[in-house]
Design an enzyme around this catalytic site. Structure first.
Site, PDB file in Angstrom:
ATOM      1  N   ASP A 153      -2.858  -7.992  -4.880  1.00  0.00           N
ATOM      2  CA  ASP A 153      -3.226  -6.798  -4.125  1.00  0.00           C
ATOM      3  C   ASP A 153      -3.812  -5.735  -5.045  1.00  0.00           C
ATOM      4  OD1 ASP A 153      -3.465  -5.300  -1.896  1.00  0.00           O
ATOM      5  OD2 ASP A 153      -1.340  -4.820  -1.677  1.00  0.00           O
ATOM      6  N   CYS A 156       0.790  -1.243   0.000  1.00  0.00           N
ATOM      7  CA  CYS A 156       0.000   0.000   0.000  1.00  0.00           C
ATOM      8  C   CYS A 156       0.820   1.290   0.000  1.00  0.00           C
ATOM      9  CB  CYS A 156      -1.065   0.019   1.076  1.00  0.00           C
ATOM     10  SG  CYS A 156      -0.820  -1.064   2.445  1.00  0.00           S
ATOM     11  N   HIS A 159      -8.291  -1.429   0.636  1.00  0.00           N
ATOM     12  CA  HIS A 159      -7.315  -2.490   0.387  1.00  0.00           C
ATOM     13  C   HIS A 159      -8.121  -3.729   0.062  1.00  0.00           C
ATOM     14  CE1 HIS A 159      -4.154  -0.374   2.927  1.00  0.00           C
ATOM     15  NE2 HIS A 159      -5.265   0.194   3.361  1.00  0.00           N
ATOM     16  N   LYS A 193     -13.234  -4.200   8.214  1.00  0.00           N
ATOM     17  CA  LYS A 193     -12.910  -5.036   7.059  1.00  0.00           C
ATOM     18  C   LYS A 193     -13.853  -6.207   6.883  1.00  0.00           C
ATOM     19  CE  LYS A 193      -9.388  -7.669   9.597  1.00  0.00           C
ATOM     20  NZ  LYS A 193      -7.944  -7.939   9.717  1.00  0.00           N
ATOM     21  N   HIS A 211      -5.460  -1.495  -4.576  1.00  0.00           N
ATOM     22  CA  HIS A 211      -5.996  -0.419  -3.741  1.00  0.00           C
ATOM     23  C   HIS A 211      -6.912   0.438  -4.578  1.00  0.00           C
ATOM     24  CE1 HIS A 211      -2.439  -1.749  -1.527  1.00  0.00           C
ATOM     25  NE2 HIS A 211      -3.219  -1.545  -0.489  1.00  0.00           N
ATOM     26  N   ARG A 263       7.332 -11.345   4.919  1.00  0.00           N
ATOM     27  CA  ARG A 263       7.054 -11.111   6.339  1.00  0.00           C
ATOM     28  C   ARG A 263       7.698 -12.238   7.129  1.00  0.00           C
ATOM     29  NH1 ARG A 263       0.553  -9.705   6.010  1.00  0.00           N
ATOM     30  NH2 ARG A 263       0.819  -7.957   4.570  1.00  0.00           N
ATOM     31  N   GLN A 305       0.956 -11.225  -3.160  1.00  0.00           N
ATOM     32  CA  GLN A 305      -0.442 -10.837  -2.962  1.00  0.00           C
ATOM     33  C   GLN A 305      -1.067 -10.459  -4.296  1.00  0.00           C
ATOM     34  OE1 GLN A 305      -0.031  -7.507  -0.237  1.00  0.00           O
ATOM     35  NE2 GLN A 305      -0.685  -8.794   1.470  1.00  0.00           N
TER      36      GLN A 305
END
Length: 640
Positions: free
Chosen positions: A385, A336, A513, A467, A387, A365, A383
RNA sequence: GCCGACAUAGCUCAGCGGUAGAGCAACUGAUUCGUAAUCAGUAGGUCCGCGGUUCAAAUCCGCGUGUCGGCACCA
């Protein structure tokens, strides 16, 4: 003079207070034998309890699903008694019924090992055979605390101390043994029957808190009869057969090794699968109005300090430093902040919103060692991912669109159903209550419009916003969060993202997200288990095997394979010097969906014998027709 | 990270103080065969790593690493 209303609507009056046992006997001897417990005005009670006022009563017998929970809970008590009989000094704590069984947590210096289970199980069967009645007693709080403390049961004493003042404190006895318990229980230990099995031992923190001592947990499974137990044990075995780690090895998809713990080595076939899935999602995202980007792996700690991740997640970030350089770089744990950097290039207008920025972002991570699990939970992952930069008014419509996209994608991969969890404001959070009210309201409204029902996870939202989590279940019944959609008011503020409104003023965008797979690694693991390696044609890393019967057909087989390959299919040829039976077997074991058998006959008529995986029949088709057929079948769902 | 179990050939596993084994896979040869295992032979191992006990350790003990089952964690 209680009047007892039965489920069929009939009412029976009794002269005075009456027990369930007496009511059941009054109805008939069959029910008296079968009734294990009862529901009094909707609450489950022991059948031996007295009812002194008018009530509706429903009896619970072995046939009812409610009996399963009673059996499991009673079995947990018997487990605790058996353990204390065999291992004096062991402290009892809690032992609830859970899905498929029960567990009991014991306080003990020496943890139990699987070797202890047979003796414990034998003792349990003794207690059940003795058919000991359960007795319920109501106690004063102070007396109950004293009772358990006198026996050195400090965990139980703590539990009683922490019970709400309104709670009636009850103790259940089975013979000489007793436990603090809310109940209800069945009539006797004999009502449990024999369909149970202790399955495993484990460590578990007292009250689920890692700062507390670790207890020794024993898990078991319990059912109404042997048939149910056998079916369950069989189901577990079947599930283990489709474990993605096993199939990954068998199909030569990937491996993980000591030198790169938590990272996946994708082998050619596994990577083929990965790329097929990636290409599919890329098309879906483009069609849904996303723009794909790629952002750096190594990013200066300054950006993470600004985003707040450094402070909160520093311990699970991988740091990269270079000799003679001052700066500290971190492998990005998420995308992000990088996406915000792209958003901030130049002046943005409200006309550009919603702006959907997607990345197949490689993230790292440092997950705790105990959390790692095959390719489902890793330290290096990608991911899917994105946004969505939008206005507050756009949260609801964008969420509705996202849920539609996610549902369509899951469906294409064979997941007709998935669980949705709604996580609302945590205790520690950023932003005012008004903002949270609006954000939570927007998500809830979106769920209603999209027609998805969710379970509430109170206080489990991120510190920056509420979320939605979309959960898929693996072969062994474990739930994995894959999709997510998180509303974020904080990141745009921290990283100073803004746009120009229609009034020519500046405003902060809201960030959504969102991910559908969560990580490719996890989703592929779930996919492998979902199909047990027998992928639908469009996903199969090897779609066709061309196998010869005699070597005279080799040239033709190579030609067939070449044409299939030119048609975009993943093909292997098998010209090996083996009988056709052996070849069929070999490719069936590795789940190749189609085998094209060619012998002299096929080579002469330019045909192929098509054999489907698992099928017994074969179909002889002209070569051109077979190629056209397979090519159509191999199309991804979004291209059909 | 915490509790427990486990780590032997490419894979699945046996051996549990006395010179390292099986099946499958691999390789070589023979076999050319019609829809889930053709036959014969060959090769393959720092028994996870490091220490210790012992005349002798894959086997017993300690430490480390990894994996597995849970717990805790999951931006």
């Amino acid at each position: 003079m209680p009047a007892i209303t039965l489920p069929d609507g009939s009412v029976r009056a009794f002269d005075g207070a009456v027990t369930g046992t007496e009511i059941a006997a009054a109805i008939g001897p069959g029910l008296a034998r079968a009734a294990l417990a009862m529901e009094v005005d909707g609450a489950e009670w022991d059948i031996t309890r007295e009812i002194s006022e008018d009530a509706s009563v429903k009896f619970i017998t072995r046939k009812d699903d409610a009996a399963l929970e009673l059996i499991r809970h009673d079995t947990a008590h018997v487990l605790a008694e058996a353990v204390q009989a065999l291992y004096p000094g062991t402290q009892v704590t809690i032992g609830p019924a859970i899905e498929n069984g029960f567990y009991y947590d014991f306080g003990r210096n020496e943890p139990f090992t699987p070797d202890d289970l047979p003796a414990i199980e034998a003792k349990m069967r003794e207690i059940i055979a003795a058919n000991i009645p359960y007795h319920r007693e109501v106690w004063e709080r102070a007396d109950a605390i004293a009772l358990f403390e006198a026996r050195g049961e400090r965990f139980k004493a703590e539990l009683i101390r922490d019970l709400p003042g309104t709670e009636t404190i009850t103790i259940y006895r089975q013979g000489d043994w007793f436990d603090l318990c809310r109940g209800p229980h069945m009539r006797t230990t004999g009502d449990i029957g024999g369909a149970f099995k202790l399955t495993k031992t484990a460590g578990a923190y007292w009250r689920g808190d890692h700062r507390n001592p670790m207890l020794s947990r024993i898990y078991g499974t319990a059912w109404r009869d042997q048939k149910e137990l056998d079916a369950y044990l069989h189901q577990i075995e079947e599930a283990e057969r489709r474990d993605h780690r096993r199939i990954g090895k068998e199909m030569d998809l990937f491996h993980i090794q000591e030198e790169a713990v938590g990272s996946v080595f994708w082998h050619p076939k596994g990577w083929k699968l990965y790329r097929t899935v990636e290409a599919y999602l890329r098309r879906r995202l483009e069609a849904a109005g996303y723009e794909e980007v790629k952002t750096p792996q190594l990013v200066d700690r300054k950006l993470w300090e600004q985003s707040g991740h450094w402070e909160k997640f520093r311990k699970s970030m991988f740091i990269a430093e270079v000799v003679d350089e001052e700066s500290t770089l971190a492998l990005k744990p998420m995308n992000c902040p990088c996406h915000v950097q792209i958003f901030k290039q130049g002046l943005r207008s409200y006309r550009q919103l919603p702006l959907r920025m997607a990345e197949f972002g490689s993230c790292h991570r440092f997950e705790p060692s105990g959390a790692l699990h095959g390719i489902m939970r890793v330290r290096a992952f990608t991911q899917d991912d994105a946004h969505i930069f939008c206005t507050e008014a756009q949260i609801t419509p964008e969420t509705v669109k996202f849920v539609a996209l996610l549902s369509a994608v899951y469906k294409d991969f064979g997941f007709e159903s998935f669980a949705v969890k709604f996580s609302d404001r945590p205790d520690v959070r950023a932003g005012s209550d008004e903002v949270w009210d609006r954000a939570e309201g927007a998500l809830k409204e979106a769920c209603e419009i999209a027609g998805v029902s969710y379970t509430l996870n109170p206080g489990e939202g991120a510190f920056y916003g509420p979320k939605l989590e979309f959960v898929l279940r693996d072969a062994i019944g474990r739930d994995w969060q894959c999709g997510t959609l998180q509303v974020d008011f904080v990141m745009p503020e921290r990283l100073d993202a803004e746009y120009v409104t229609s009034e020519s003023s500046r405003a902060r965008p809201v960030m959504l997200h969102r991910a559908i797979f969560g990580s490719f690694e996890r989703f592929l693991g779930i996919l492998i288990e979902q199909y047990a390696g027998r992928f639908p044609l469009w996903l199969a890393p090897v779609q066709v095997a061309v196998a010869t019967i005699v070597s005279d057909a080799d040239d033709y087989a190579l030609e067939v394979a070449g044409l299939l390959q030119a048609a975009g299919l993943n093909v292997v040829t098998d010209l090996s010097n083996q009988k056709i039976n052996a070849k069929i077997r070999e490719h069936s074991i590795t789940h190749v969906p189609n085998i094209l058998v060619v012998g002299r006959k096929e080579a002469e008529d330019r045909s192929v014998a098509l054999r489907r995986l698992g099928g017994a029949a074969q179909e002889v088709l002209p070569l051109e027709q077979a190629i056209a057929l397979l090519r159509t079948e191999a199309l991804a769902p979004d291209l059909r």
